[in-house]
Design a protein around this motif. Sequence first.
Motif, PDB file in Angstrom:
ATOM      1  N   LEU A 199      13.234  58.950  58.972  1.00  0.00           N
ATOM      2  CA  LEU A 199      12.286  59.468  57.989  1.00  0.00           C
ATOM      3  C   LEU A 199      12.865  59.394  56.581  1.00  0.00           C
ATOM      4  O   LEU A 199      12.130  59.211  55.616  1.00  0.00           O
ATOM      5  CB  LEU A 199      11.909  60.914  58.314  1.00  0.00           C
ATOM      6  CG  LEU A 199      11.265  61.133  59.681  1.00  0.00           C
ATOM      7  CD1 LEU A 199      10.992  62.614  59.891  1.00  0.00           C
ATOM      8  CD2 LEU A 199      10.003  60.310  59.831  1.00  0.00           C
ATOM      9  N   ALA A 200      14.171  59.585  56.462  1.00  0.00           N
ATOM     10  CA  ALA A 200      14.851  59.519  55.162  1.00  0.00           C
ATOM     11  C   ALA A 200      16.329  59.266  55.415  1.00  0.00           C
ATOM     12  O   ALA A 200      16.878  59.715  56.417  1.00  0.00           O
ATOM     13  CB  ALA A 200      14.668  60.828  54.388  1.00  0.00           C
ATOM     14  N   ARG A 201      16.957  58.534  54.480  1.00  0.00           N
ATOM     15  CA  ARG A 201      18.405  58.333  54.581  1.00  0.00           C
ATOM     16  C   ARG A 201      18.948  57.816  53.266  1.00  0.00           C
ATOM     17  O   ARG A 201      18.251  57.138  52.508  1.00  0.00           O
ATOM     18  CB  ARG A 201      18.782  57.411  55.732  1.00  0.00           C
ATOM     19  CG  ARG A 201      18.286  55.998  55.631  1.00  0.00           C
ATOM     20  CD  ARG A 201      18.769  55.188  56.817  1.00  0.00           C
ATOM     21  NE  ARG A 201      17.913  54.031  57.009  1.00  0.00           N
ATOM     22  CZ  ARG A 201      17.938  53.264  58.051  1.00  0.00           C
ATOM     23  NH1 ARG A 201      18.768  53.503  59.029  1.00  0.00           N
ATOM     24  NH2 ARG A 201      17.146  52.231  58.152  1.00  0.00           N
TER      25      ARG A 201
ATOM     26  N   THR B  67      20.720  61.981  56.320  1.00  0.00           N
ATOM     27  CA  THR B  67      19.809  61.205  57.155  1.00  0.00           C
ATOM     28  C   THR B  67      18.920  62.180  57.913  1.00  0.00           C
ATOM     29  O   THR B  67      19.410  63.175  58.439  1.00  0.00           O
ATOM     30  CB  THR B  67      20.593  60.342  58.162  1.00  0.00           C
ATOM     31  OG1 THR B  67      21.496  59.503  57.452  1.00  0.00           O
ATOM     32  CG2 THR B  67      19.677  59.482  58.991  1.00  0.00           C
TER      33      THR B  67
END
Length: 96
Positions: free
Chosen positions: A37-39, A54
């Motif tokens: 989803l995010a990193r 992350t």
Amino acid sequence: MTVYWVNTFTAVHDEERMRRYAALAGPAMLAGGGRFLARGNPVDVLEGSALRTTVIAFPDAAAARAAYESAAYQEALRVLGDSATREIRVLAAVEE
């Protein structure tokens, strides 16, 4: 119940080993049913230090743990070794 794996690096001591770890860890998480989803580094820091983080969604806590314990991720951890300090949390999604 969907869970979120939140991995926060508090220090990186060896950038090359960190890159090698990431090259192995990403595919291991995907193979374990994770979805990134995010990193990366934060785009803004409102409080605290600028840390790499992350966030990975898994279908449930058992899948997140299985991904962590998988042979592929354990190899990534072997490569990472003591080249970074980090914290990992698995959080339950908010049910609406």
